[in-house]
Scaffold this motif. Structure first.
Motif, PDB file in Angstrom:
ATOM      1  N   ARG A 145       0.955  -1.110  -0.109  1.00  0.00           N
ATOM      2  CA  ARG A 145       0.001  -0.079  -0.102  1.00  0.00           C
ATOM      3  C   ARG A 145       0.844   1.358  -0.051  1.00  0.00           C
ATOM      4  NH1 ARG A 145      -2.618   3.856   2.242  1.00  0.00           N
ATOM      5  NH2 ARG A 145      -4.604   4.118   2.048  1.00  0.00           N
ATOM      6  N   LEU A 146       1.810   1.284   0.749  1.00  0.00           N
ATOM      7  CA  LEU A 146       2.797   2.478   0.912  1.00  0.00           C
ATOM      8  C   LEU A 146       3.569   2.587  -0.450  1.00  0.00           C
ATOM      9  CD1 LEU A 146       4.250   1.952   4.373  1.00  0.00           C
ATOM     10  CD2 LEU A 146       2.722   3.903   3.791  1.00  0.00           C
ATOM     11  N   ALA A 147       3.979   1.360  -1.042  1.00  0.00           N
ATOM     12  CA  ALA A 147       4.695   1.599  -2.564  1.00  0.00           C
ATOM     13  C   ALA A 147       3.761   2.122  -3.275  1.00  0.00           C
ATOM     14  CB  ALA A 147       5.237   0.084  -2.728  1.00  0.00           C
ATOM     15  N   ALA A 148       2.399   1.644  -3.413  1.00  0.00           N
ATOM     16  CA  ALA A 148       1.356   2.340  -4.439  1.00  0.00           C
ATOM     17  C   ALA A 148       1.115   3.793  -4.331  1.00  0.00           C
ATOM     18  CB  ALA A 148       0.076   1.314  -4.035  1.00  0.00           C
ATOM     19  N   GLN A 149       0.974   4.098  -2.942  1.00  0.00           N
ATOM     20  CA  GLN A 149       0.988   5.542  -2.873  1.00  0.00           C
ATOM     21  C   GLN A 149       2.103   6.588  -3.156  1.00  0.00           C
ATOM     22  OE1 GLN A 149       0.465   5.463   1.509  1.00  0.00           O
ATOM     23  NE2 GLN A 149      -1.644   6.650   1.542  1.00  0.00           N
ATOM     24  N   HIS A 150       3.209   6.000  -2.984  1.00  0.00           N
ATOM     25  CA  HIS A 150       4.326   6.748  -3.573  1.00  0.00           C
ATOM     26  C   HIS A 150       4.401   6.740  -5.065  1.00  0.00           C
ATOM     27  CE1 HIS A 150       8.679   7.816  -3.749  1.00  0.00           C
ATOM     28  NE2 HIS A 150       8.938   6.840  -4.766  1.00  0.00           N
ATOM     29  N   ASN A 151       4.269   5.361  -5.762  1.00  0.00           N
ATOM     30  CA  ASN A 151       4.188   5.121  -6.983  1.00  0.00           C
ATOM     31  C   ASN A 151       3.002   5.989  -7.920  1.00  0.00           C
ATOM     32  OD1 ASN A 151       6.419   3.801  -7.199  1.00  0.00           O
ATOM     33  ND2 ASN A 151       5.227   1.705  -6.913  1.00  0.00           N
ATOM     34  N   ALA A 152       2.070   6.432  -7.080  1.00  0.00           N
ATOM     35  CA  ALA A 152       0.842   7.261  -7.666  1.00  0.00           C
ATOM     36  C   ALA A 152       1.287   8.398  -7.880  1.00  0.00           C
ATOM     37  CB  ALA A 152      -0.520   7.050  -6.644  1.00  0.00           C
ATOM     38  N   GLY A 176      -6.627  -3.903  -8.852  1.00  0.00           N
ATOM     39  CA  GLY A 176      -5.563  -4.600  -8.896  1.00  0.00           C
ATOM     40  C   GLY A 176      -4.397  -4.481 -10.088  1.00  0.00           C
ATOM     41  N   LEU A 177      -5.240  -4.044 -11.325  1.00  0.00           N
ATOM     42  CA  LEU A 177      -4.127  -3.570 -12.453  1.00  0.00           C
ATOM     43  C   LEU A 177      -3.457  -2.429 -12.338  1.00  0.00           C
ATOM     44  CD1 LEU A 177      -6.482  -4.800 -15.511  1.00  0.00           C
ATOM     45  CD2 LEU A 177      -4.274  -5.892 -14.617  1.00  0.00           C
ATOM     46  N   LEU A 178      -4.212  -1.594 -11.727  1.00  0.00           N
ATOM     47  CA  LEU A 178      -3.555  -0.093 -11.352  1.00  0.00           C
ATOM     48  C   LEU A 178      -2.833  -0.163 -10.068  1.00  0.00           C
ATOM     49  CD1 LEU A 178      -6.788   2.050 -12.013  1.00  0.00           C
ATOM     50  CD2 LEU A 178      -4.687   1.865 -13.366  1.00  0.00           C
ATOM     51  N   ARG A 179      -2.784  -1.167  -9.368  1.00  0.00           N
ATOM     52  CA  ARG A 179      -2.171  -1.266  -8.059  1.00  0.00           C
ATOM     53  C   ARG A 179      -2.579   0.044  -7.084  1.00  0.00           C
ATOM     54  NH1 ARG A 179       2.930  -5.134  -8.413  1.00  0.00           N
ATOM     55  NH2 ARG A 179       2.413  -6.258 -10.333  1.00  0.00           N
ATOM     56  N   ALA A 181      -3.618   2.472  -4.206  1.00  0.00           N
ATOM     57  CA  ALA A 181      -3.672   2.195  -2.648  1.00  0.00           C
ATOM     58  C   ALA A 181      -4.689   1.743  -2.085  1.00  0.00           C
ATOM     59  CB  ALA A 181      -2.925   3.303  -1.974  1.00  0.00           C
ATOM     60  N   SER A 182      -5.960   2.300  -2.639  1.00  0.00           N
ATOM     61  CA  SER A 182      -7.285   1.848  -2.383  1.00  0.00           C
ATOM     62  C   SER A 182      -7.559   0.258  -2.115  1.00  0.00           C
ATOM     63  CB  SER A 182      -8.357   2.562  -2.925  1.00  0.00           C
ATOM     64  OG  SER A 182      -8.364   2.343  -4.422  1.00  0.00           O
ATOM     65  N   ALA A 183      -6.923  -0.410  -3.177  1.00  0.00           N
ATOM     66  CA  ALA A 183      -7.225  -1.931  -3.345  1.00  0.00           C
ATOM     67  C   ALA A 183      -6.618  -2.541  -2.287  1.00  0.00           C
ATOM     68  CB  ALA A 183      -6.680  -2.298  -4.622  1.00  0.00           C
ATOM     69  N   TYR A 184      -5.538  -1.871  -1.372  1.00  0.00           N
ATOM     70  CA  TYR A 184      -4.951  -2.580  -0.302  1.00  0.00           C
ATOM     71  C   TYR A 184      -6.014  -2.372   0.915  1.00  0.00           C
ATOM     72  CZ  TYR A 184      -0.983  -3.513  -3.472  1.00  0.00           C
ATOM     73  OH  TYR A 184      -0.478  -3.693  -4.648  1.00  0.00           O
ATOM     74  N   ASP A 185      -6.943  -1.620   0.997  1.00  0.00           N
ATOM     75  CA  ASP A 185      -7.617  -1.073   2.110  1.00  0.00           C
ATOM     76  C   ASP A 185      -8.716  -2.075   2.175  1.00  0.00           C
ATOM     77  OD1 ASP A 185      -5.715   0.810   2.555  1.00  0.00           O
ATOM     78  OD2 ASP A 185      -7.254   2.386   1.386  1.00  0.00           O
ATOM     79  N   ALA A 186      -9.058  -2.741   1.516  1.00  0.00           N
ATOM     80  CA  ALA A 186     -10.324  -3.764   1.552  1.00  0.00           C
ATOM     81  C   ALA A 186     -10.164  -4.794   2.847  1.00  0.00           C
ATOM     82  CB  ALA A 186     -10.630  -4.594   0.311  1.00  0.00           C
TER      83      ALA A 186
END
Length: 186
Positions: A145-152, A176-179, A181-186
């Motif tokens: 999730r942190l990596a997704a936030q950074h990459n976004a 999931g394809l977009l990776r 950060a919200s995908a990891y909150d479920a």
């Protein structure tokens, strides 16, 4: 011209090994079918395994799980630890790679021909009983999730997300394809 010469030299060096290649269909003791390409002229043996639909999940909230599988398996077999597992593969001069894409999991490993059976035993132990725990799952989810936030925050990733979003709007696998950060909150 120099590149062409190097390419020709490499291909000529592989020609005897490729000429001896024999493809056969085989089955593992567990019943999994595979194709074996015997290349006796090469020092390395390589195996590629793939599992289709293994990551297809019914709940769209679980779209991020395939993204965690490679990191989870990299922890090694249960009771062994990732450092011991990595060192044992290093001792065998072997390596492996795991990738997950939407609904398929792919595993590749290689070793010198003389050490291939021992390497296969290590990989089989990993697949039979991976070191997976709720604590590891939570750490991987948090880190992803942190990596997704950074990459976004990068322009390239934002453009990629906009393109995929316009092409696949409403698709259940889009988070999931977009990776995102919200995908990891479920």
């Amino acid at each position: 011209m120099r590149r062409l010469f190097l390419l020709a030299a490499c291909l000529l060096g592989l020609a005897p090994a490729l000429a001896q290649t024999v493809m056969t269909r085989q089955t593992t003791p567990g019943g999994m079918a595979y194709q074996h390409a015997a290349m006796p002229g090469l020092r390395y043996q390589v195996m590629h395994l793939g599992w289709k639909d293994v990551l297809r999940l019914t709940d769209t909230a679980d779209a991020f799980i395939p993204l965690l599988v490679p990191d989870a398996l990299a922890e090694g077999p249960a009771g062994v630890g990732s450092s011991v597992f990595s060192e044992s593969l290093e001792d065998l001069r072997a390596g492996f790679a795991i990738t997950a894409q939407d609904d398929a999991l792919r595993l590749s490993f290689h070793a010198f021909s003389s050490d291939f059976a021992a390497t296969t035993e290590h990989i089989a132990a990993l697949l039979h009983a991976p070191a997976f725990s709720p604590r590891l799952f939570e750490r991987l989810r948090r880190d992803a999730r942190l990596a997704a936030q950074h990459n976004a925050r990068s322009a390239e990733n934002l453009a990629h997300a906009m393109t995929l979003g316009s092409l696949l709007a409403g698709h259940p696998r889009l988070p999931g394809l977009l990776r995102a950060a919200s995908a990891y909150d479920a």
